[in-house]
Motif scaffolding. Structure first.
Motif, PDB file in Angstrom:
ATOM      1  N   LEU A 130      36.895  37.395  31.502  1.00 51.44           N
ATOM      2  CA  LEU A 130      35.906  36.508  32.101  1.00 51.44           C
ATOM      3  C   LEU A 130      34.919  37.312  32.933  1.00 51.44           C
ATOM      4  CD1 LEU A 130      38.222  33.597  33.332  1.00 51.44           C
ATOM      5  CD2 LEU A 130      36.538  33.478  31.481  1.00 51.44           C
ATOM      6  N   LYS A 131      33.662  36.889  32.923  1.00 53.30           N
ATOM      7  CA  LYS A 131      32.628  37.560  33.716  1.00 53.30           C
ATOM      8  C   LYS A 131      32.312  36.686  34.932  1.00 53.30           C
ATOM      9  CE  LYS A 131      32.278  40.563  30.336  1.00 53.30           C
ATOM     10  NZ  LYS A 131      33.238  39.972  29.395  1.00 53.30           N
ATOM     11  N   PRO A 132      32.288  37.269  36.124  1.00 49.98           N
ATOM     12  CA  PRO A 132      32.015  36.470  37.327  1.00 49.98           C
ATOM     13  C   PRO A 132      30.607  35.873  37.319  1.00 49.98           C
ATOM     14  CG  PRO A 132      32.920  38.634  37.890  1.00 49.98           C
ATOM     15  CD  PRO A 132      32.554  38.676  36.438  1.00 49.98           C
ATOM     16  N   VAL A 133      30.503  34.637  37.786  1.00 49.29           N
ATOM     17  CA  VAL A 133      29.191  34.020  38.002  1.00 49.29           C
ATOM     18  C   VAL A 133      28.661  34.520  39.346  1.00 49.29           C
ATOM     19  CG1 VAL A 133      29.691  32.016  36.595  1.00 49.29           C
ATOM     20  CG2 VAL A 133      30.306  31.997  39.016  1.00 49.29           C
ATOM     21  N   LEU A 134      27.371  34.314  39.615  1.00 42.75           N
ATOM     22  CA  LEU A 134      26.738  34.862  40.812  1.00 42.75           C
ATOM     23  C   LEU A 134      27.437  34.468  42.110  1.00 42.75           C
ATOM     24  CD1 LEU A 134      24.497  36.511  42.101  1.00 42.75           C
ATOM     25  CD2 LEU A 134      23.037  34.467  42.034  1.00 42.75           C
ATOM     26  N   PRO A 135      27.794  33.187  42.319  1.00 38.40           N
ATOM     27  CA  PRO A 135      28.486  32.860  43.579  1.00 38.40           C
ATOM     28  C   PRO A 135      29.791  33.634  43.756  1.00 38.40           C
ATOM     29  CG  PRO A 135      27.701  30.867  42.498  1.00 38.40           C
ATOM     30  CD  PRO A 135      27.510  31.978  41.516  1.00 38.40           C
ATOM     31  N   ASP A 136      30.522  33.854  42.653  1.00 35.92           N
ATOM     32  CA  ASP A 136      31.771  34.609  42.754  1.00 35.92           C
ATOM     33  C   ASP A 136      31.506  36.088  43.015  1.00 35.92           C
ATOM     34  OD1 ASP A 136      33.212  32.336  42.423  1.00 35.92           O
ATOM     35  OD2 ASP A 136      33.826  32.711  40.361  1.00 35.92           O
ATOM     36  N   TRP A 137      30.430  36.629  42.448  1.00 37.70           N
ATOM     37  CA  TRP A 137      30.045  38.013  42.765  1.00 37.70           C
ATOM     38  C   TRP A 137      29.860  38.163  44.272  1.00 37.70           C
ATOM     39  CZ3 TRP A 137      29.282  42.699  40.336  1.00 37.70           C
ATOM     40  CH2 TRP A 137      29.391  42.714  38.935  1.00 37.70           C
ATOM     41  N   LEU A 138      29.130  37.219  44.867  1.00 39.55           N
ATOM     42  CA  LEU A 138      28.847  37.291  46.302  1.00 39.55           C
ATOM     43  C   LEU A 138      30.120  37.131  47.132  1.00 39.55           C
ATOM     44  CD1 LEU A 138      25.556  35.180  46.408  1.00 39.55           C
ATOM     45  CD2 LEU A 138      25.792  37.683  46.433  1.00 39.55           C
ATOM     46  N   LYS A 139      31.009  36.237  46.701  1.00 43.84           N
ATOM     47  CA  LYS A 139      32.268  36.037  47.436  1.00 43.84           C
ATOM     48  C   LYS A 139      33.153  37.280  47.354  1.00 43.84           C
ATOM     49  CE  LYS A 139      32.289  31.024  46.748  1.00 43.84           C
ATOM     50  NZ  LYS A 139      32.919  29.895  46.010  1.00 43.84           N
ATOM     51  N   ILE A 140      33.232  37.889  46.173  1.00 42.27           N
ATOM     52  CA  ILE A 140      34.040  39.105  46.013  1.00 42.27           C
ATOM     53  C   ILE A 140      33.449  40.239  46.845  1.00 42.27           C
ATOM     54  CG2 ILE A 140      34.858  40.847  44.375  1.00 42.27           C
ATOM     55  CD1 ILE A 140      34.914  38.623  42.241  1.00 42.27           C
ATOM     56  N   MET A 141      32.115  40.327  46.868  1.00 45.58           N
ATOM     57  CA  MET A 141      31.471  41.350  47.698  1.00 45.58           C
ATOM     58  C   MET A 141      31.759  41.117  49.176  1.00 45.58           C
ATOM     59  SD  MET A 141      27.805  41.798  45.729  1.00 45.58           S
ATOM     60  CE  MET A 141      27.193  43.058  46.877  1.00 45.58           C
ATOM     61  N   ALA A 142      31.791  39.855  49.585  1.00 50.30           N
ATOM     62  CA  ALA A 142      32.127  39.536  50.974  1.00 50.30           C
ATOM     63  C   ALA A 142      33.559  39.946  51.292  1.00 50.30           C
ATOM     64  CB  ALA A 142      31.935  38.047  51.240  1.00 50.30           C
ATOM     65  N   LEU A 143      34.461  39.745  50.341  1.00 57.60           N
ATOM     66  CA  LEU A 143      35.844  40.178  50.526  1.00 57.60           C
ATOM     67  C   LEU A 143      35.926  41.702  50.613  1.00 57.60           C
ATOM     68  CD1 LEU A 143      37.706  37.712  48.141  1.00 57.60           C
ATOM     69  CD2 LEU A 143      37.948  37.857  50.626  1.00 57.60           C
ATOM     70  N   TYR A 174      39.954  36.631  37.452  1.00 53.53           N
ATOM     71  CA  TYR A 174      39.197  37.685  36.772  1.00 53.53           C
ATOM     72  C   TYR A 174      40.009  38.946  36.466  1.00 53.53           C
ATOM     73  CZ  TYR A 174      35.102  34.929  38.099  1.00 53.53           C
ATOM     74  OH  TYR A 174      34.182  33.924  38.248  1.00 53.53           O
ATOM     75  N   GLY A 175      41.219  39.028  37.017  1.00 51.48           N
ATOM     76  CA  GLY A 175      42.027  40.223  36.821  1.00 51.48           C
ATOM     77  C   GLY A 175      41.845  41.213  37.959  1.00 51.48           C
ATOM     78  N   SER A 176      42.883  41.987  38.217  1.00 54.07           N
ATOM     79  CA  SER A 176      42.867  42.877  39.382  1.00 54.07           C
ATOM     80  C   SER A 176      41.869  44.013  39.242  1.00 54.07           C
ATOM     81  CB  SER A 176      44.273  43.448  39.609  1.00 54.07           C
ATOM     82  OG  SER A 176      44.698  44.207  38.491  1.00 54.07           O
ATOM     83  N   ARG A 177      41.681  44.550  38.021  1.00 53.02           N
ATOM     84  CA  ARG A 177      40.789  45.695  37.859  1.00 53.02           C
ATOM     85  C   ARG A 177      39.327  45.319  38.112  1.00 53.02           C
ATOM     86  NH1 ARG A 177      44.740  46.785  33.934  1.00 53.02           N
ATOM     87  NH2 ARG A 177      43.664  45.475  32.417  1.00 53.02           N
ATOM     88  N   LEU A 178      38.894  44.205  37.530  1.00 60.98           N
ATOM     89  CA  LEU A 178      37.512  43.772  37.712  1.00 60.98           C
ATOM     90  C   LEU A 178      37.254  43.417  39.180  1.00 60.98           C
ATOM     91  CD1 LEU A 178      34.758  43.011  36.499  1.00 60.98           C
ATOM     92  CD2 LEU A 178      35.666  40.714  36.092  1.00 60.98           C
TER      93      LEU A 178
END
Length: 299
Positions: free
Chosen positions: A70-83, A188-192
């Protein structure tokens, strides 16, 4: 057959958590050795991220090219970056700053208050049950940590309070990361997930460095560069993937409690490489921590 697979899945997650914890624990030793060469915390953290970032980028590109992921959508990209900001930038910077004031052993013991935060947050936010075995494991491990903490605090200098507060802030920051990372890791899996979080962290670290330092500050001695490389690869790159996979397999609370074995590794290395003292208080504390971790492992 299913039970056997489930048991193997859990045991593998537990092993990844233990090995990852051990590699993370070496970080304190490498940092102390680097500090002895005159480098400051922000420069060392920047070198760590600059060295490790290309590896995370390669893994991220590989994950994004995989058609079955699965490829992250933009809101999830931002949330993962915040983490990534709270888990690997803020927590790392506070931890390194704390290490400038306290010993490696005291730093590691203080840092591993984070399972208390994580377990309680899991109970409050995710409504995860806290079993009697988990409570007993927490009591045993943190009794051991407390014994060691009180003993080491007597040996520390006048800045011990500031150092401990900085490391407690790191522990709280990392506990939030461990807790809120799990849904994204499962999805999304641990590596991604780890690749995005660590690259975001690298970006924040580099911005911080160039705001507070000049580019020439990166021209360090070969020995400092060697320690930075060990921190980047052995104590950052490898264990971050291990811990993320462990969270996916055994959950954030158990991964955090396994992490209490970290002080054991750090104490042994600190005594061996940094010539820090080791006595009966250390032995009792280590025994209690090992007992608690072993109790957890029996599920």
């Amino acid at each position: 057959m299913l039970e056997r697979h489930t048991a193997h899945y859990f045991q593998m997650g537990l092993m990844l958590a233990i090995i990852g914890t051990g590699l993370f624990a070496l970080k304190s030793i490498f940092i102390k050795l680097a500090f002895a060469e005159g480098v400051d915390a922000t420069t060392l953290l920047a070198l760590r991220m600059i060295i490790s970032a290309p590896f995370y980028l390669i893994v991220l590109l590989w994950c994004l090219k995989s058609t079955d992921k699965l490829k992250p959508v933009l809101p999830d990209w931002l949330k993962i970056m915040a983490l990534g900001f709270i888990g690997y930038y803020l927590a790392s910077w506070l931890d390194m700053q704390g290490l400038t004031y306290i010993t490696a052993q005291l730093e590691r013991l203080t840092l591993y208050t984070y399972p208390i935060f994580t377990t309680l947050l899991s109970w409050l936010v995710l409504k995860e049950a806290i079993t009697k075995r988990v409570w007993l494991a927490l009591i045993l491990t943190y009794t051991g940590v407390l014994v060691l903490y009180l003993h080491e605090a007597k040996l520390s200098g006048s800045h011990v309070t500031l150092g401990v507060l900085l490391v407690v802030g790191s522990a709280l920051s990392y506990s939030c990361y461990v807790l809120f990372a799990k849904p994204f890791i499962n999805h999304y899996g641990s590596r991604l997930f780890t690749s995005i979080a660590m690259l975001a962290s690298a970006l924040f670290v580099i911005i911080h460095f160039f705001i507070t330092h000049t580019p020439t500050d990166l021209l360090v001695t070969p020995l400092v560069l060697w320690y930075a490389t060990l921190i980047a690869i052995v104590s950052t790159l490898i264990p971050t993937y291990m811990i993320a996979e462990a969270i996916q397999r055994i959950g954030p609370a158990r991964t955090s409690i396994v992490g209490t074995a970290g002080p054991i590794f750090t104490i042994l290395m600190a005594v061996w490489l940094l010539a820090e003292p080791f006595g009966w208080f250390h032995l009792i504390g280590v025994g209690l921590v090992m007992w608690g971790v072993n109790l957890l492992g029996k599920k």
